[in-house]
Design an enzyme around this catalytic site. Structure first.
Site, PDB file in Angstrom:
ATOM      1  CB  THR A 170      -7.370  -6.634   6.180  1.00  0.00           C
ATOM      2  OG1 THR A 170      -6.126  -5.957   6.442  1.00  0.00           O
ATOM      3  CG2 THR A 170      -7.548  -7.778   7.162  1.00  0.00           C
ATOM      4  N   GLY A 190      -3.680  -8.887  -0.971  1.00  0.00           N
ATOM      5  CA  GLY A 190      -4.219  -9.973  -0.151  1.00  0.00           C
ATOM      6  C   GLY A 190      -5.732  -9.974  -0.140  1.00  0.00           C
ATOM      7  CB  SER A 218       9.030  -6.941  -4.121  1.00  0.00           C
ATOM      8  OG  SER A 218       9.419  -5.790  -4.847  1.00  0.00           O
ATOM      9  CE1 TYR A 230       9.046  -4.484   0.459  1.00  0.00           C
ATOM     10  CE2 TYR A 230      10.092  -4.041  -1.654  1.00  0.00           C
ATOM     11  CZ  TYR A 230       9.028  -4.542  -0.924  1.00  0.00           C
ATOM     12  OH  TYR A 230       7.960  -5.099  -1.571  1.00  0.00           O
TER      13      TYR A 230
END
Length: 255
Positions: free
Chosen positions: A16, A20, A138, A151
């Site tokens: 959204t 993406g 990433s 992360y």
């Protein structure tokens, strides 16, 4: 009008906003039917307006097994099959390791690793021979970056999962690959809880250390995803960086 993805069915988690959403837009423009997921009500409504009738927009928590099961049911009912599963949902927090809490650690791994694992497990039965799974990872999935230990760990695990899925699904004719972006210009810059000052510094540092001296665009990442999805038909278990040369340790001449 050329519609290269006519008849294709795609599911994009975290579809959204940002990368993406850009991938969903490109698919719909190419004739595909797309189901996108997200959690933020404002982003869900904005995606409905942006994507139009070619998209199904579903409120879904990427870390919730109940929501993942509901996503599988919805995809089966609306599509019957999935030609592209793009695992894009994820979170990032800039946080020195000494400040990491158990709750923050668990949240990062739940969204960035547990959710993707069980999404593939639940949705792979809907994928026919010739279909593709593409993960958004990433460049932080290898090496080390200050303030991004958790992360980076989640993305390294995600990359490893992709390799395992590629091995397990190859006999079914399902390809599994990874796109690893660098600094990309999205509404949150990948760090939803960052302050405006932190984002400004992130932009400055990204432009400074990236050999191409700029951020990438969400559309550039989308093109890499679609390459893996529909063009790279003899490629599985691979990783493609979309990072302006950052991960290649290039040393350009001074400006």
């Amino acid at each position: 009008m050329n519609k290269p993805y006519a008849g294709k069915k795609a599911v994009i988690t975290g579809g959204t906003i940002g990368m993406g959403l850009a991938t969903a837009q490109a698919l719909i423009e190419g004739g595909a039917e797309v189901l996108v997921t997200g959690r933020n009500p404002e982003n869900l409504e904005a995606a409905r307006r942006t994507l139009g009738p070619g998209a199904h927009v579903l409120a879904s928590d990427a870390a919730s097994l109940a929501d993942i099961d509901a996503l599988a049911v919805t995809a089966r009912e609306r599509f019957g099959r999935i030609d592209l599963l793009h695992i894009n949902a994820g979170i990032a927090t800039l946080e020195p390791f000494a400040q990491v809490t158990e709750a923050g650690y668990d949240r990062a791994f739940a969204i960035n690793t547990k959710g993707p694992f069980f999404t593939v497990q639940r949705l792979a039965p809907l994928m026919p021979q010739g279909s593709a799974i593409v993960f958004t990872s990433s460049i932080a999935d290898e090496g080390g970056m200050h303030g991004m230990s958790v992360y980076s760990g989640t993305k390294a695990a995600l990359r490893s999962f992709a390799s395992g899925f590629a091995a397990e699904l190859v006999t079914r004719g399902i390809r599994v690959n990874v796109v690893s972006p660098g600094f990309i210009d999205t509404p949150t810059l990948g760090i939803a809880d960052a302050t405006a000052e932190e984002r400004a510094e992130f932009i400055r540092v990204g432009d400074q250390i990236t050999p191409m001296r700029r951020h990438g665009t969400a559309a550039e990442v989308a093109r890499a995803v679609l390459f893996f999805a529909f063009e790279a038909t003899f490629t599985t278990g691979a990783r493609l960086t979309v990072d302006g040369g950052l991960g290649q340790k290039l040393t350009p001449a001074a400006a």
